[in-house]
Design a protein around this motif. Structure first.
Motif, PDB file in Angstrom:
ATOM      1  N   ILE A  36       0.830  -1.751   0.152  1.00 19.13           N
ATOM      2  CA  ILE A  36       0.164   0.116  -0.528  1.00 19.13           C
ATOM      3  C   ILE A  36       0.998   1.029  -0.132  1.00 19.13           C
ATOM      4  O   ILE A  36       0.702   2.294  -0.989  1.00 19.13           O
ATOM      5  N   GLN A  37       1.601   1.478   0.804  1.00 16.75           N
ATOM      6  CA  GLN A  37       3.025   2.222   1.391  1.00 16.75           C
ATOM      7  C   GLN A  37       3.603   2.211  -0.702  1.00 16.75           C
ATOM      8  O   GLN A  37       3.621   3.715  -1.181  1.00 16.75           O
ATOM      9  N   LEU A  38       3.893   1.644  -0.982  1.00 17.26           N
ATOM     10  CA  LEU A  38       4.535   1.703  -2.408  1.00 17.26           C
ATOM     11  C   LEU A  38       3.561   2.527  -3.127  1.00 17.26           C
ATOM     12  O   LEU A  38       4.503   3.429  -4.360  1.00 17.26           O
ATOM     13  N   HIS A  39       2.638   1.936  -3.026  1.00 17.79           N
ATOM     14  CA  HIS A  39       1.797   2.235  -4.535  1.00 17.79           C
ATOM     15  C   HIS A  39       0.839   4.003  -4.359  1.00 17.79           C
ATOM     16  O   HIS A  39       0.700   5.068  -4.750  1.00 17.79           O
ATOM     17  N   LEU A  40       0.936   4.215  -2.731  1.00 18.93           N
ATOM     18  CA  LEU A  40       0.656   5.394  -2.642  1.00 18.93           C
ATOM     19  C   LEU A  40       1.663   6.205  -2.631  1.00 18.93           C
ATOM     20  O   LEU A  40       1.607   7.748  -2.937  1.00 18.93           O
ATOM     21  N   GLN A  41       3.309   6.204  -3.261  1.00 17.10           N
ATOM     22  CA  GLN A  41       4.416   7.158  -2.609  1.00 17.10           C
ATOM     23  C   GLN A  41       4.109   7.219  -4.512  1.00 17.10           C
ATOM     24  O   GLN A  41       4.044   8.726  -4.979  1.00 17.10           O
ATOM     25  N   ASN A 148     -16.014   5.543  -7.399  1.00 17.51           N
ATOM     26  CA  ASN A 148     -16.278   6.651  -7.069  1.00 17.51           C
ATOM     27  C   ASN A 148     -17.166   8.166  -7.446  1.00 17.51           C
ATOM     28  O   ASN A 148     -17.067   9.032  -6.391  1.00 17.51           O
ATOM     29  N   THR A 149     -18.904   7.712  -7.482  1.00 23.66           N
ATOM     30  CA  THR A 149     -19.617   8.166  -7.085  1.00 23.66           C
ATOM     31  C   THR A 149     -19.761   8.762  -5.506  1.00 23.66           C
ATOM     32  O   THR A 149     -20.216  10.018  -5.220  1.00 23.66           O
ATOM     33  N   ILE A 150     -19.665   7.447  -4.927  1.00 17.46           N
ATOM     34  CA  ILE A 150     -19.734   7.582  -3.602  1.00 17.46           C
ATOM     35  C   ILE A 150     -18.949   8.960  -2.787  1.00 17.46           C
ATOM     36  O   ILE A 150     -19.456   8.874  -2.075  1.00 17.46           O
ATOM     37  N   VAL A 178      -8.820  18.979   0.339  1.00 18.54           N
ATOM     38  CA  VAL A 178      -9.817  18.381   0.783  1.00 18.54           C
ATOM     39  C   VAL A 178     -10.300  17.129  -1.358  1.00 18.54           C
ATOM     40  O   VAL A 178      -9.951  15.820  -1.192  1.00 18.54           O
ATOM     41  N   VAL A 179     -10.035  17.930  -1.859  1.00 21.46           N
ATOM     42  CA  VAL A 179      -9.563  17.799  -3.236  1.00 21.46           C
ATOM     43  C   VAL A 179      -8.883  16.690  -3.646  1.00 21.46           C
ATOM     44  O   VAL A 179      -9.207  15.009  -4.328  1.00 21.46           O
ATOM     45  N   ALA A 180      -7.789  16.458  -3.086  1.00 14.75           N
ATOM     46  CA  ALA A 180      -5.995  16.497  -3.749  1.00 14.75           C
ATOM     47  C   ALA A 180      -6.912  14.618  -2.478  1.00 14.75           C
ATOM     48  O   ALA A 180      -6.347  13.628  -2.591  1.00 14.75           O
ATOM     49  N   SER A 181      -7.482  15.160  -1.072  1.00 20.49           N
ATOM     50  CA  SER A 181      -7.248  13.982  -0.355  1.00 20.49           C
ATOM     51  C   SER A 181      -8.188  12.630  -1.210  1.00 20.49           C
ATOM     52  O   SER A 181      -8.365  11.492  -0.704  1.00 20.49           O
ATOM     53  N   ILE A 182      -9.603  13.051  -1.188  1.00 20.28           N
ATOM     54  CA  ILE A 182     -10.410  11.991  -1.854  1.00 20.28           C
ATOM     55  C   ILE A 182     -10.269  11.664  -3.187  1.00 20.28           C
ATOM     56  O   ILE A 182     -10.506  10.575  -3.060  1.00 20.28           O
ATOM     57  N   ASP A 183      -9.668  12.846  -4.358  1.00 16.15           N
ATOM     58  CA  ASP A 183      -8.819  11.840  -5.672  1.00 16.15           C
ATOM     59  C   ASP A 183      -7.475  11.248  -5.060  1.00 16.15           C
ATOM     60  O   ASP A 183      -7.441   9.803  -5.742  1.00 16.15           O
ATOM     61  N   LEU A 187      -7.775   7.013  -6.122  1.00 14.00           N
ATOM     62  CA  LEU A 187      -7.111   6.459  -6.992  1.00 14.00           C
ATOM     63  C   LEU A 187      -6.704   4.864  -6.202  1.00 14.00           C
ATOM     64  O   LEU A 187      -6.114   3.833  -7.835  1.00 14.00           O
ATOM     65  N   MET A 188      -6.976   4.966  -5.214  1.00 15.52           N
ATOM     66  CA  MET A 188      -5.608   4.303  -4.352  1.00 15.52           C
ATOM     67  C   MET A 188      -7.151   3.059  -4.670  1.00 15.52           C
ATOM     68  O   MET A 188      -6.588   1.350  -4.593  1.00 15.52           O
ATOM     69  N   VAL A 189      -8.174   3.449  -4.544  1.00 18.07           N
ATOM     70  CA  VAL A 189      -9.495   2.387  -4.556  1.00 18.07           C
ATOM     71  C   VAL A 189      -9.773   1.679  -5.735  1.00 18.07           C
ATOM     72  O   VAL A 189      -9.583   0.410  -6.025  1.00 18.07           O
ATOM     73  N   SER A 190      -9.297   2.398  -7.016  1.00 15.44           N
ATOM     74  CA  SER A 190      -9.293   2.021  -8.290  1.00 15.44           C
ATOM     75  C   SER A 190      -7.785   1.191  -8.620  1.00 15.44           C
ATOM     76  O   SER A 190      -8.155  -0.284  -9.362  1.00 15.44           O
ATOM     77  N   TRP A 191      -6.892   1.489  -7.870  1.00 16.54           N
ATOM     78  CA  TRP A 191      -5.799   0.529  -7.968  1.00 16.54           C
ATOM     79  C   TRP A 191      -6.140  -0.967  -6.962  1.00 16.54           C
ATOM     80  O   TRP A 191      -5.799  -2.202  -7.613  1.00 16.54           O
ATOM     81  N   PHE A 192      -6.752  -0.976  -5.694  1.00 14.63           N
ATOM     82  CA  PHE A 192      -7.400  -1.549  -4.987  1.00 14.63           C
ATOM     83  C   PHE A 192      -8.439  -2.899  -6.210  1.00 14.63           C
ATOM     84  O   PHE A 192      -7.571  -3.832  -5.891  1.00 14.63           O
ATOM     85  N   TYR A 193      -9.525  -2.222  -6.692  1.00 15.86           N
ATOM     86  CA  TYR A 193     -10.363  -2.562  -7.755  1.00 15.86           C
ATOM     87  C   TYR A 193      -9.036  -3.983  -8.406  1.00 15.86           C
ATOM     88  O   TYR A 193     -10.139  -5.231  -8.618  1.00 15.86           O
ATOM     89  N   ILE A 194      -8.747  -2.995  -9.333  1.00 21.81           N
ATOM     90  CA  ILE A 194      -7.805  -3.642 -10.403  1.00 21.81           C
ATOM     91  C   ILE A 194      -7.202  -4.823  -9.730  1.00 21.81           C
ATOM     92  O   ILE A 194      -7.404  -6.275 -10.496  1.00 21.81           O
ATOM     93  N   GLU A 195      -6.033  -4.675  -8.913  1.00 22.08           N
ATOM     94  CA  GLU A 195      -6.078  -5.576  -8.185  1.00 22.08           C
ATOM     95  C   GLU A 195      -6.040  -6.451  -8.042  1.00 22.08           C
ATOM     96  O   GLU A 195      -6.406  -7.945  -7.960  1.00 22.08           O
ATOM     97  N   SER A 196      -7.760  -6.055  -6.971  1.00 21.47           N
ATOM     98  CA  SER A 196      -8.395  -8.267  -6.945  1.00 21.47           C
ATOM     99  C   SER A 196      -9.379  -8.501  -7.809  1.00 21.47           C
ATOM    100  O   SER A 196      -9.390  -9.632  -7.853  1.00 21.47           O
TER     101      SER A 196
END
Length: 586
Positions: A36-41, A148-150, A178-183, A187-196
């Motif tokens: 997670i840390q690697l992708h977050l960086q 993303n809508t949520i 706020v915008v950067a944190s939500i984005d 992006l992290m969830v998109s990666w989690f989704y693809i990964e899963s």
């Protein structure tokens, strides 16, 4: 990183009470935090280029993140309720799954962890939960656009509170955080989704690959048109190795194996070769015709296909995936089924032959006894030596005829079978001890290869020993040359369809003179023999077959002139042993 519930999973409300997440604590899996840390960086670097210093780990940026977290905490209940209502209005269904006046538990927990990550970017608890949700929770059943809508709904709710609470440059800084944190979260969830999804796809692929690879049937993957073998399973590799080791089966792959070195080699070393290289030359036209019918009809079947010592039912069909397709050819080993069918046919023939033999023996034996008595009555009064010699010759021939008639009667007489559990290995050892005193075995090398875990068979002990003696004597007669070798093998066989107990295999192999191919179909016929005149009447193998069939077994002979003969017998396993093994396995 702090992962306790007291840090990163709680906050203080306006009333000063501490809020805690109410769902189960998830401990990170080994290596999960590092991933997670690697992708977050990577995401931080990308978003940092878009938002500038406001999205960084600099003290000023962290201070503003803390102020945003304070704002969310002050309006926590309102943000959760507005977020819930927004989701319901977007998707057109009520999300209320709690008592009026209470907060949605799932949204509250998510917001608590979001706030914790705002305060401490190294607190990755929120992403551990989101990743786990993607793998096995609600996100595994939701599309990325829905998720993303949520989060867009959450962003808009928080921004409304920012606009109502702060002004000027401070509002702009809060908005960017706020915008950067939500984005970042999206992006992290998109990666989690693809990964899963990739993980699920790999697991599904592995499941089906292992299912095919461990299937008992032979399976080939063939390219349409070129007929090249693209893949095969373990059962195909096993059959391939046996066929390559059988020099009676000619194929181009044997020459290829010779180039590769001592073999036989695995079937994978021949991927890319046409399927016609895997079969004997005389079967190539029929193989191509079968594949062409598959291309025309979509599928085709061939039954009782002979391949070396085996027989197969072949079922082939075109399999499509995406824009590609291949021919899947499945070969089911029906050798034992064919042997049983042949045994039934031969049993009927033996029954008819036995009835005929009994009648012949009865009709011939009575007048023969009269002739013998008359000749014996003439002997005492005969003084001429030449005539006495002739009379003795007549008596010896009568004795020979009587022996043949006795064999006929034994062949035709229905024996009383007393089947019971037999340790076949012990029976073989005892029989080998008996023949060690027979001069016919002098100079021959006897090689027992007995399976140590052999199951007991259910058969008549005396009859099976009679069959074994007959086969050993035949092998000895065929291997009188120097270097003669007889090998006795036992093995447990895999149960086939409809045979719950399983079977045991007994094989007697010699390196003798062999039997011509044109005679192999007749070796079990009564009175057929390849031995010289006077060496037997040809009832030995017929009697062996009758005994084996009477004990619910099968018998088969494979032979090649100049290389030797192999007699293979299968007998049913004692049901008690099979049930005991099943219970142990369970």
């Amino acid at each position: 990183m702090n992962t306790s519930q007291d840090c990163g999973c709680c906050h203080q409300s306006e009333a000063g009470q501490t809020r805690h997440t109410t769902d189960a604590v998830l401990e990170p899996a080994p290596g999960e935090l590092e991933a997670i840390q690697l992708h977050l960086q990577t995401i931080e670097k990308m978003l940092g280029g878009l938002f500038g210093p406001i999205y960084s780990r600099e003290p000023e940026s962290l201070r503003i993140r803390g102020h945003v977290a304070d704002l969310i905490e002050r309006h926590f209940e309102g943000i959760v309720n507005q977020w819930e209502n927004a989701i319901g209005s977007i998707f057109g269904f009520p999300t209320l799954k709690h008592e009026p006046g209470e907060l949605d538990e799932t949204l509250s927990n998510a917001l608590i962890r979001f706030v914790a990550h705002l305060r401490d970017p190294d607190d990755l608890r929120t992403y551990v939960y989101l990743r786990r949700h993607c793998q096995q929770g609600m996100l595994s059943r939701a599309t990325p656009s829905q998720f993303n809508t949520i989060h867009i709904a959450l962003k808009q709710v928080i921004l409304r509170h920012v606009r109502a609470s702060v002004r000027g440059r401070k509002e702009e800084a809060f908005r960017d955080v706020v915008v950067a944190s939500i984005d970042e979260r999206r992006l992290m969830v998109s990666w989690f989704y693809i990964e899963s999804r990739e993980s699920a796809l790999r697991a599904s692929e592995e499941k089906y690959r292992n299912s095919i690879d461990h299937a008992p049937d032979v399976i080939y993957e063939i390219e349409p048109g070129t007929w090249r073998v693209l893949g095969a399973n373990s059962a195909a590799d096993k059959v391939h190795r046996m066929l390559m080791a059988d020099r009676s089966v000619e194929s181009p792959l044997q020459k290829a194996d010779a180039v590769l070195g001592p073999g036989p080699h695995s079937i994978a070393s021949h991927f890319g070769a046409p399927i016609t290289d895997f079969v004997p030359p005389e079967m190539r036209e029929e193989t191509i015709a079968h594949l062409q019918r598959v291309m025309e009809r979509g599928s085709d079947q061939t039954y009782d296909l002979p391949l070396g010592p085996f027989f197969f039912d072949v079922n082939s069909a075109i399999i499509s995936y995406g824009n590609e397709r291949f021919i899947q050819m499945i070969l089911r080993d029906v050798t034992q089924r064919r042997e049983m069918m042949d045994s039934l046919v031969k049993a009927e023939r033996l029954a008819a032959a036995g009835t005929f033999a009994a009648g012949v023996a009865h009709e011939v034996n009575n007048p023969l006894a009269s002739i013998s008595s008359l000749v014996q009555s003439l002997l005492p009064g005969e003084s001429d030596s030449a005539r006495r010699t002739t009379l003795h010759t007549i008596l010896s021939q009568i004795t020979r005829i009587s022996g043949t008639l006795k064999d006929l009667v034994n062949f035709a007489r229905p024996s009383t079978v007393e089947r019971k559990p037999i340790d076949l290995n012990n029976l073989i050892t005892e029989t080998l001890r008996l023949i060690s005193y027979n001069k016919r075995f002098n100079g021959l090398q006897i090689e027992p290869a007995l399976a140590p875990d052999l199951k007991p068979v259910f058969a008549d002990n005396n009859e099976i020993q009679q069959v074994l003696l007959n086969l050993l004597l035949n092998a000895a007669d065929a291997t009188q040359q120097a270097g003669g070798r007889i090998r006795i093998t036992t093995e447990n066989l895999r149960p086939v369809d409809g045979d719950r107990s399983g079977r045991v295999m007994l094989r007697v192999t010699d390196n003798g003179i062999g039997i011509p191919k044109q005679y192999l179909e007749r070796v079990f016929d009564p009175f057929f023999t390849t031995k010289p005149a006077g060496s037997g009447v040809g009832l030995g193998l017929s009697l062996c077959q009758r005994i084996i069939l009477g004990n619910r077994g099968t018998i088969r002979i494979d032979s090649e002139v100049g290389k030797g003969t192999s007699v293979t017998i299968t007998l049913p396993v004692h049901e008690g042993a099979a049930q005991a093994q099943t219970t142990t396995a369970s």
